[in-house]
Design a protein around this motif. Structure first.
Motif, short mmCIF file in Angstrom:
data_model
loop_
_atom_site.label_atom_id
_atom_site.label_comp_id
_atom_site.label_asym_id
_atom_site.label_seq_id
_atom_site.Cartn_x
_atom_site.Cartn_y
_atom_site.Cartn_z
N LEU A 161 63.21 45.88 -3.05
CA LEU A 161 64.65 45.73 -3.23
C LEU A 161 64.96 44.60 -4.19
N ALA A 162 64.25 43.47 -4.05
CA ALA A 162 64.47 42.33 -4.93
C ALA A 162 64.20 42.70 -6.39
N GLY A 163 63.16 43.52 -6.62
CA GLY A 163 62.85 43.93 -7.97
C GLY A 163 63.93 44.79 -8.58
N GLN A 164 64.51 45.67 -7.77
CA GLN A 164 65.58 46.52 -8.29
C GLN A 164 66.82 45.68 -8.61
N ALA A 165 67.12 44.74 -7.72
CA ALA A 165 68.26 43.85 -7.98
C ALA A 165 68.00 42.97 -9.20
N LEU A 166 66.77 42.48 -9.32
CA LEU A 166 66.43 41.65 -10.48
C LEU A 166 66.66 42.39 -11.78
N GLN A 167 66.21 43.63 -11.86
CA GLN A 167 66.37 44.37 -13.10
C GLN A 167 67.83 44.65 -13.40
N ARG A 168 68.61 44.94 -12.37
CA ARG A 168 70.04 45.16 -12.64
C ARG A 168 70.69 43.88 -13.15
N VAL A 169 70.31 42.73 -12.59
CA VAL A 169 70.84 41.46 -13.06
C VAL A 169 70.42 41.21 -14.51
N LEU A 170 69.15 41.44 -14.82
CA LEU A 170 68.65 41.19 -16.17
C LEU A 170 69.34 42.09 -17.20
N LEU A 171 69.53 43.35 -16.85
CA LEU A 171 70.19 44.27 -17.79
C LEU A 171 71.67 43.91 -17.95
N THR A 172 72.30 43.49 -16.86
CA THR A 172 73.69 43.04 -16.96
C THR A 172 73.79 41.81 -17.85
N ALA A 173 72.85 40.87 -17.70
CA ALA A 173 72.83 39.68 -18.55
C ALA A 173 72.61 40.07 -20.01
N THR A 174 71.73 41.03 -20.25
CA THR A 174 71.48 41.48 -21.62
C THR A 174 72.74 42.07 -22.23
N TRP A 175 73.45 42.88 -21.44
CA TRP A 175 74.70 43.47 -21.93
C TRP A 175 75.73 42.40 -22.25
N GLN A 176 75.63 41.25 -21.57
CA GLN A 176 76.54 40.13 -21.83
C GLN A 176 76.02 39.22 -22.93
N ASN A 177 74.98 39.66 -23.65
CA ASN A 177 74.39 38.88 -24.73
C ASN A 177 73.80 37.56 -24.25
N LEU A 178 73.30 37.56 -23.03
CA LEU A 178 72.64 36.39 -22.47
C LEU A 178 71.12 36.55 -22.56
N SER A 179 70.44 35.43 -22.68
CA SER A 179 68.99 35.40 -22.61
C SER A 179 68.58 34.99 -21.21
N THR A 180 67.40 35.41 -20.78
CA THR A 180 66.93 35.12 -19.42
C THR A 180 65.46 34.71 -19.44
N THR A 181 65.12 33.85 -18.49
CA THR A 181 63.74 33.43 -18.29
C THR A 181 63.47 33.35 -16.79
N PRO A 182 62.56 34.14 -16.25
CA PRO A 182 62.16 33.92 -14.85
C PRO A 182 61.40 32.60 -14.74
N ILE A 183 61.78 31.79 -13.78
CA ILE A 183 61.02 30.58 -13.45
C ILE A 183 60.42 30.84 -12.08
N SER A 184 59.26 31.47 -12.08
CA SER A 184 58.71 31.97 -10.83
C SER A 184 57.76 31.00 -10.14
N GLN A 185 57.40 29.89 -10.80
CA GLN A 185 56.42 28.99 -10.18
C GLN A 185 56.83 28.51 -8.79
N PRO A 186 58.09 28.09 -8.56
CA PRO A 186 58.41 27.58 -7.22
C PRO A 186 58.39 28.62 -6.12
N VAL A 187 58.45 29.91 -6.47
CA VAL A 187 58.35 30.94 -5.43
C VAL A 187 56.93 31.49 -5.33
N GLU A 188 56.00 30.94 -6.12
CA GLU A 188 54.60 31.35 -6.05
C GLU A 188 53.76 30.40 -5.20
N VAL A 189 54.37 29.31 -4.76
CA VAL A 189 53.71 28.37 -3.85
C VAL A 189 54.45 28.43 -2.52
N PRO A 190 53.83 28.97 -1.47
CA PRO A 190 54.56 29.22 -0.22
C PRO A 190 55.31 28.01 0.32
#
Length: 356
Positions: free
Chosen positions: A249-278
């Motif tokens: 579910l998170a992946g589907q929401a993530l992609q919708r957010v990223l595509l919405t940001a793209t449509w708004q001419n925004l750039s995006t960067t996942p900062i995944s390090q803090p969620v990769e350390v439990p």
């Protein structure tokens, strides 16, 4: 005129669009199988990152992003669809089966998101100091909500805490056994159709505030340094639970957010390090709201960069299967108000609406 059922070529084209989804290290950990009026989406166990992602959480987020893109492509082709997550207990790598129903005209919302797919990419370069407008952030939050997740804008105090956790996580990961070798596997200067090429790595932050993962570590070349925005806009994507279905579910929401940001001419960067350390990921969890952090995003106005390579269809398609069992019953008639419109008339403010 749209046919009652899509041809195999139409579904093949939809799969091709789905492969444009984002994934951890651009590992593209998905496989597809077309069977009758359905498409199966599988996780590819050979592309899981065992050091960085031992539980497969980020792999399923990546596969979830591909599932959303597949659903979107089917709707863009003029058909309804429904999906069933983990439909077969005997096949744990079968993440979803997407059933195609009758014709339905693509809405302006669908057209907007479809148009954004080929332009979405991760931008690891500095962003402008211009703040993202509040109404645009509201649209991004609504995009996550429409897929069952929550997207929260980090206020200044939380932003500094998140950046600190990200730096701590980055340092912890860099000394973890096997991490550097795994990173090297998915980066480099050779010609390939996956991973992160050197041109997409980006510079170091001269302010040492934004931790961009060092995909150039294995390359004996100096990495350039630039000043990043001092106060980045950070968003935290979270879900109610934390099981395999929640990760998809998170992946589907993530992609919708990223595509919405793209449509708004925004750039995006996942900062995944803090969620990769439990231990650090738990610090991003909201105990009062019961929300589990799944991803941190940096958004802003950045310069254009290229799209990372993708594997060909021959590499991601499983052999043809027998027609899948019938999906959930759906009304194939178009929703009230659904009608075809030229993209010139699409409201660029926000591609809202549901993708079914």
């Amino acid at each position: 005129m749209t046919a009652i059922s899509p041809s195999r070529q139409v579904l093949t084209d939809c799969v091709r669009m789905a492969t444009a989804a984002p994934s951890l290290h651009n590992s593209q950990p998905w496989l597809f199988r077309i069977g009758g009026p359905a498409v199966e989406v599988h996780a590819d166990p050979s592309r899981r990152l065992p050091v960085l992602d031992p539980d497969g959480r980020e792999q399923l987020i990546s596969v979830g992003a591909a599932i959303f893109t597949l659903r979107l492509a089917i709707r863009g082709a003029g058909y309804r669809c429904r999906s069933a997550t983990f439909p077969d207990r005997e096949e744990p790598d079968l993440v979803a089966r997407v059933f195609v129903a009758g014709p339905a005209a693509a809405t302006p919302a669908v057209e907007a998101l479809v148009a954004a797919v080929p332009h979405r990419h991760t931008n690891r370069f500095p962003f402008a100091h211009t703040p993202v407008p509040d109404d645009v952030l509201d649209h991004l939050a609504d995009a996550a909500r429409r897929e069952g997740a929550t997207l929260t804008v980090a206020p200044p105090a939380s932003r500094e805490s998140i950046l600190r956790l990200a730096r701590e996580a980055d340092q912890w990961l860099r000394v973890r056994p096997g991490y550097r070798a795994e990173l090297a596997r998915w980066s480099g200067t050779g010609v390939r159709h996956d991973g992160v090429p050197m041109w997409a790595v980006g510079p170091w932050d001269a302010l040492e505030a934004v931790p961009i993962r060092d995909f150039a570590e294995s390359v004996p070349l100096p990495r350039p340094t630039e000043k990043f925005e001092p106060y980045p806009t950070l968003l935290v994507l979270s879900t109610d639970g934390d099981d395999r279905a929640d990760w998809v579910l998170a992946g589907q929401a993530l992609q919708r957010v990223l595509l919405t940001a793209t449509w708004q001419n925004l750039s995006t960067t996942p900062i995944s390090q803090p969620v990769e350390v439990p231990e650090l990921r738990r610090q991003l969890t909201d105990p009062a709201g019961g929300r589990i952090a799944q991803m941190v995003l940096r958004v802003g106005h950045g310069k254009a960069v290229g799209v990372t390579p993708r594997r060909g269809l021959a590499d991601v398609m499983l052999r043809r299967a027998e027609p899948a069992p019938a999906g959930p019953a759906v009304d194939a008639a178009p929703q009230p108000g659904q009608r075809a419109e030229s993209r010139a008339r699409v409201d660029r403010r926000y591609p809202g609406g549901r993708v079914q």
